[in-house]
Design an enzyme around this catalytic site. Structure first.
Site, PDB file in Angstrom:
ATOM      1  N   CYS A 119       0.819  -1.217   0.000  1.00  0.00           N
ATOM      2  CA  CYS A 119       0.000   0.000   0.000  1.00  0.00           C
ATOM      3  C   CYS A 119       0.849   1.261   0.000  1.00  0.00           C
ATOM      4  O   CYS A 119       0.339   2.362  -0.203  1.00  0.00           O
ATOM      5  CB  CYS A 119      -0.912   0.019   1.221  1.00  0.00           C
ATOM      6  SG  CYS A 119      -2.063  -1.342   1.291  1.00  0.00           S
ATOM      7  N   HIS A 253      -2.809   7.264   4.643  1.00  0.00           N
ATOM      8  CA  HIS A 253      -3.280   6.051   3.960  1.00  0.00           C
ATOM      9  C   HIS A 253      -4.657   5.684   4.504  1.00  0.00           C
ATOM     10  O   HIS A 253      -4.897   5.726   5.709  1.00  0.00           O
ATOM     11  CB  HIS A 253      -2.286   4.911   4.203  1.00  0.00           C
ATOM     12  CG  HIS A 253      -2.743   3.600   3.645  1.00  0.00           C
ATOM     13  ND1 HIS A 253      -3.272   3.477   2.386  1.00  0.00           N
ATOM     14  CD2 HIS A 253      -2.757   2.350   4.176  1.00  0.00           C
ATOM     15  CE1 HIS A 253      -3.584   2.210   2.172  1.00  0.00           C
ATOM     16  NE2 HIS A 253      -3.288   1.506   3.238  1.00  0.00           N
ATOM     17  N   ASN A 283      -9.986   0.200   1.594  1.00  0.00           N
ATOM     18  CA  ASN A 283      -8.539   0.337   1.411  1.00  0.00           C
ATOM     19  C   ASN A 283      -8.203  -0.044  -0.031  1.00  0.00           C
ATOM     20  O   ASN A 283      -8.289  -1.211  -0.398  1.00  0.00           O
ATOM     21  CB  ASN A 283      -7.837  -0.581   2.412  1.00  0.00           C
ATOM     22  CG  ASN A 283      -6.321  -0.511   2.309  1.00  0.00           C
ATOM     23  OD1 ASN A 283      -5.771   0.068   1.372  1.00  0.00           O
ATOM     24  ND2 ASN A 283      -5.647  -1.113   3.274  1.00  0.00           N
TER      25      ASN A 283
HETATM   26  O1  UT7 Z   1      -2.917  -1.200   4.182  1.00  0.00           O
HETATM   27  C1  UT7 Z   1      -2.571  -1.991   5.250  1.00  0.00           C
HETATM   28  C2  UT7 Z   1      -3.494  -3.138   5.311  1.00  0.00           C
HETATM   29  N1  UT7 Z   1      -4.200  -3.475   6.472  1.00  0.00           N
HETATM   30  C3  UT7 Z   1      -4.568  -2.753   7.548  1.00  0.00           C
HETATM   31  O2  UT7 Z   1      -4.265  -1.635   7.744  1.00  0.00           O
HETATM   32  C4  UT7 Z   1      -5.427  -3.493   8.539  1.00  0.00           C
HETATM   33  C5  UT7 Z   1      -4.990  -3.274   9.964  1.00  0.00           C
HETATM   34  N2  UT7 Z   1      -5.884  -3.951  10.890  1.00  0.00           N
HETATM   35  C6  UT7 Z   1      -7.151  -3.555  11.123  1.00  0.00           C
HETATM   36  O3  UT7 Z   1      -7.612  -2.580  10.563  1.00  0.00           O
HETATM   37  C7  UT7 Z   1      -7.948  -4.309  12.166  1.00  0.00           C
HETATM   38  O4  UT7 Z   1      -7.099  -5.165  12.885  1.00  0.00           O
HETATM   39  C8  UT7 Z   1      -9.107  -5.151  11.542  1.00  0.00           C
HETATM   40  C9  UT7 Z   1     -10.178  -4.217  10.991  1.00  0.00           C
HETATM   41  C10 UT7 Z   1      -8.583  -6.062  10.457  1.00  0.00           C
HETATM   42  C11 UT7 Z   1      -9.760  -6.012  12.619  1.00  0.00           C
HETATM   43  O5  UT7 Z   1     -10.244  -5.212  13.673  1.00  0.00           O
HETATM   44  P1  UT7 Z   1      -9.959  -5.617  15.190  1.00  0.00           P
HETATM   45  O6  UT7 Z   1     -10.680  -4.649  16.030  1.00  0.00           O
HETATM   46  O7  UT7 Z   1      -8.459  -5.713  15.331  1.00  0.00           O
HETATM   47  O8  UT7 Z   1     -10.654  -7.017  15.280  1.00  0.00           O
HETATM   48  P2  UT7 Z   1      -9.995  -8.419  15.681  1.00  0.00           P
HETATM   49  O9  UT7 Z   1      -9.105  -8.905  14.596  1.00  0.00           O
HETATM   50  O10 UT7 Z   1      -9.438  -8.285  17.062  1.00  0.00           O
HETATM   51  O11 UT7 Z   1     -11.282  -9.333  15.716  1.00  0.00           O
HETATM   52  C12 UT7 Z   1     -12.316  -9.128  16.682  1.00  0.00           C
HETATM   53  C13 UT7 Z   1     -13.417 -10.126  16.406  1.00  0.00           C
HETATM   54  C14 UT7 Z   1     -12.909 -11.547  16.212  1.00  0.00           C
HETATM   55  O12 UT7 Z   1     -13.822 -12.413  16.841  1.00  0.00           O
HETATM   56  P3  UT7 Z   1     -13.492 -13.057  18.299  1.00  0.00           P
HETATM   57  O13 UT7 Z   1     -12.214 -13.819  18.081  1.00  0.00           O
HETATM   58  O14 UT7 Z   1     -13.324 -11.875  19.208  1.00  0.00           O
HETATM   59  O15 UT7 Z   1     -14.676 -13.886  18.556  1.00  0.00           O
HETATM   60  C15 UT7 Z   1     -12.997 -11.767  14.735  1.00  0.00           C
HETATM   61  O16 UT7 Z   1     -13.199 -13.092  14.376  1.00  0.00           O
HETATM   62  O17 UT7 Z   1     -14.105  -9.789  15.202  1.00  0.00           O
HETATM   63  C16 UT7 Z   1     -14.189 -10.928  14.365  1.00  0.00           C
HETATM   64  N3  UT7 Z   1     -14.219 -10.493  12.987  1.00  0.00           N
HETATM   65  C17 UT7 Z   1     -15.346 -10.131  12.351  1.00  0.00           C
HETATM   66  N4  UT7 Z   1     -16.622 -10.112  12.762  1.00  0.00           N
HETATM   67  C18 UT7 Z   1     -17.544  -9.688  11.883  1.00  0.00           C
HETATM   68  C19 UT7 Z   1     -13.167 -10.328  12.139  1.00  0.00           C
HETATM   69  N5  UT7 Z   1     -13.608  -9.888  10.954  1.00  0.00           N
HETATM   70  C20 UT7 Z   1     -14.949  -9.758  11.056  1.00  0.00           C
HETATM   71  C21 UT7 Z   1     -15.971  -9.337  10.189  1.00  0.00           C
HETATM   72  N6  UT7 Z   1     -17.236  -9.317  10.639  1.00  0.00           N
HETATM   73  N7  UT7 Z   1     -15.711  -8.926   8.923  1.00  0.00           N
END
Ligand code: UT7
Length: 335
Positions: A119, A253, A283
Site C-alpha cells: 500500500c 493512507h 482500502n
Molecule cells: O494497508 C494496510 C493493510 N491493512 C490494515 O491496515 C489493517 C490493519 N488492521 C485492522 O484494521 C484491524 O485489525 C481489523 C479491521 C482487520 C480487525 O479489527 P480488530 O478490532 O483488530 O478485530 P480483531 O481482529 O481483534 O477481531 C475481533 C473479532 C474476532 O472475533 P473473536 O475472536 O473476538 O470472537 C474476529 O473473528 O471480530 C471478528 N471479525 C469479524 N466479525 C464480523 C473479524 N472480521 C470480522 C468481520 N465481521 N468482517
C-alpha cells in the site's frame, strides 16, 4: 531513508483518478460472509467500496486515471518520459502494466516499469519520480498508484474481504519555479513481511494448504500502522524543519478510520485538516493516497501554497511520507 529535497523544485502538476463503477455495500458483503454493516462500520469506518468488472484490469484503471492527470496538467502522452505504476495487482507479472499504459497514452519515449511496495507503493513511486525529475534524468513523470485487490482476496474470509476495494489515482510530476516536494521518509521492515502477504504469487513455494490469497494478521498490522503513521510523519516534518501546525492538509493512507483517527490525534491534527474517504472506497492500497488527494482537490483544500503531508504504510512491511508545498491550481472533481 530520509531526505530533504535539495536543488531543483519538483511538484505535482496534474492529478487524475478512476474507480470502477460497481459499488459493493457492507450489506451485500453480509450476504457473502458472516459479517454485518455495523461490525464493518464500527471497526473500520468503511461503508462501501468499488469492485472492478471481470474484464477490467489494472492497466484499464491506470489508463483512465492517467488520461485525467495528463489533461489536468495540460500535457500530452508524448511529453511524458517516465511512467511508474505502483501496484501489487498488475495485469500480469510481465510485461509491466506501466509499459502497457505508456503505449496507450502515446508515451513512446518513456521508461516504464511497475513498483511493488504494498500500500506504500504510491509514496515510493513519487519519491523515485521526484529523484529522476530533480536529477534531470527525465523532464516529466507520470506516477500511477492503484490496485484491484478484489482479485486476490479470499471471498470466504471475512477478516480481509470487508477491508479492501479497487481504484487508482495518477499524478504528473515536473520541475516548477518554487514550492513542490520538500522531503521524503521511506522505510521497510522485512521481518514484518509475514504479517501481510500473498502466498504462491512468485518463485517461493508454499505448502498446498496455504491458500493463494491476501493473508493478513490484522492485529499486528494495526499495531505497526499506528506506530509508523506517527513516527514517519514526525520524521519528515523534522527533517524539513516544519511542524504539525504548519501543515494545512494531512493525507493519511486510507486503511481504517481508527488508524487515521489515532494518527491524527497523536500528531495533533484537527478533523478539518484530515482527508478521509475510506468510508466510500475501503482500502485501495496504492490507490488510497492519490484518491484522497483527488478528494481534497475536489473540495477546494488543495490550493497553491498549502503544505500537504502524505503518509502511507502497507505490505513489506513498508511505510513512507512526503511533504509538499502544493503549487497546482487543481480543477479535478472530487473522487
Ligand atoms: O494497508 C494496510 C493493510 N491493512 C490494515 O491496515 C489493517 C490493519 N488492521 C485492522 O484494521 C484491524 O485489525 C481489523 C479491521 C482487520 C480487525 O479489527 P480488530 O478490532 O483488530 O478485530 P480483531 O481482529 O481483534 O477481531 C475481533 C473479532 C474476532 O472475533 P473473536 O475472536 O473476538 O470472537 C474476529 O473473528 O471480530 C471478528 N471479525 C469479524 N466479525 C464480523 C473479524 N472480521 C470480522 C468481520 N465481521 N468482517
Amino acid at each position: 531513508m530520509i531526505a530533504r529535497a535539495n536543488g531543483n523544485h519538483v511538484s505535482i502538476t496534474g492529478l487524475g483518478w478512476h474507480v470502477p463503477e460497481r459499488v459493493l455495500t457492507n450489506d451485500e458483503l453480509a450476504g457473502i460472509v458472516d459479517t454485518s454493516d455495523e461490525w464493518i462500520r464500527d471497526r473500520t469506518g468503511i461503508r462501501q467500496r468499488r469492485i472492478a468488472a471481470p474484464e477490467e484490469a489494472m492497466s484499464d484503471l491506470s489508463l483512465a486515471a492517467s488520461r485525467r492527470a495528463l489533461e489536468d496538467a495540460g500535457v500530452r502522452g508524448e511529453d511524458i518520459d517516465l511512467v511508474i505504476v505502483a501496484t501489487v495487482t498488475p495485469d500480469m507479472m510481465f510485461p509491466a502494466t506501466a509499459a502497457l499504459v505508456a503505449e496507450q497514452i502515446g508515451a513512446t519515449r518513456a521508461a516504464a516499469y511497475d513498483l511493488s511496495a504494498g500500500c506504500t507503493g504510491f509514496m515510493y513511486a513519487i519519491a523515485q519520480a521526484y529523484g529522476m525529475v530533480a536529477g534531470g534524468l527525465v523532464q516529466r513523470a507520470l506516477v500511477v498508484g492503484g490496485d484491484i485487490l478484489s482479485r486476490i482476496l479470499n471471498w470466504s474470509d471475512r477478516s480481509t474481504l470487508v477491508l479492501f476495494g479497487d481504484g487508482a489515482g495518477a499524478v504528473v510530476l515536473e520541475r516548477v519555479d518554487e514550492g513542490g516536494f520538500l522531503g521524503f521518509e521511506l522505510g521497510a521492515d522485512g521481518a514484518g513481511g509475514r504479517e501481510l502477504l500473498l502466498p504462491s504469487s512468485g518463485s517461493r513455494k508454499f505448502e498446498d494448504s496455504v491458500p493463494p490469497y491476501l493473508t493478513m494478521n490484522g492485529r499486528e498490522v494495526f499495531k505497526f500502522a499506528t506506530r509508523v503513521m506517527v513516527s514517519s510523519a514526525e520524521a519528515v516534518l523534522e527533517e524539513c524543519g516544519r511542524t504539525v501546525e504548519d501543515v494545512d492538509v494531512y493525507v493519511p493512507h486510507q486503511a481504517n478510520v481508527r488508524i487515521i483517527d489515532h494518527a491524527a490525534r497523536k500528531l495533533g491534527f484537527p478533523d478539518e485538516k484530515v482527508v478521509v474517504n475510506v468510508d466510500r472506497y475501503g482500502n485501495t492500497s496504492s490507490g488510497s493516497i492519490p484518491l484522497a488527494l483527488a478528494d481534497a482537490a475536489g473540495d477546494g483544500r488543495l490550493q497553491p501554497g498549502k503544505l500537504v503531508l502524505m503518509t502511507g504504510m502497507g505490505a513489506g512491511l513498508t511505510w513512507g511520507s512526503a511533504l509538499i508545498e502544493w503549487t497546482h491550481e487543481t480543477n479535478g472533481a472530487t473522487a
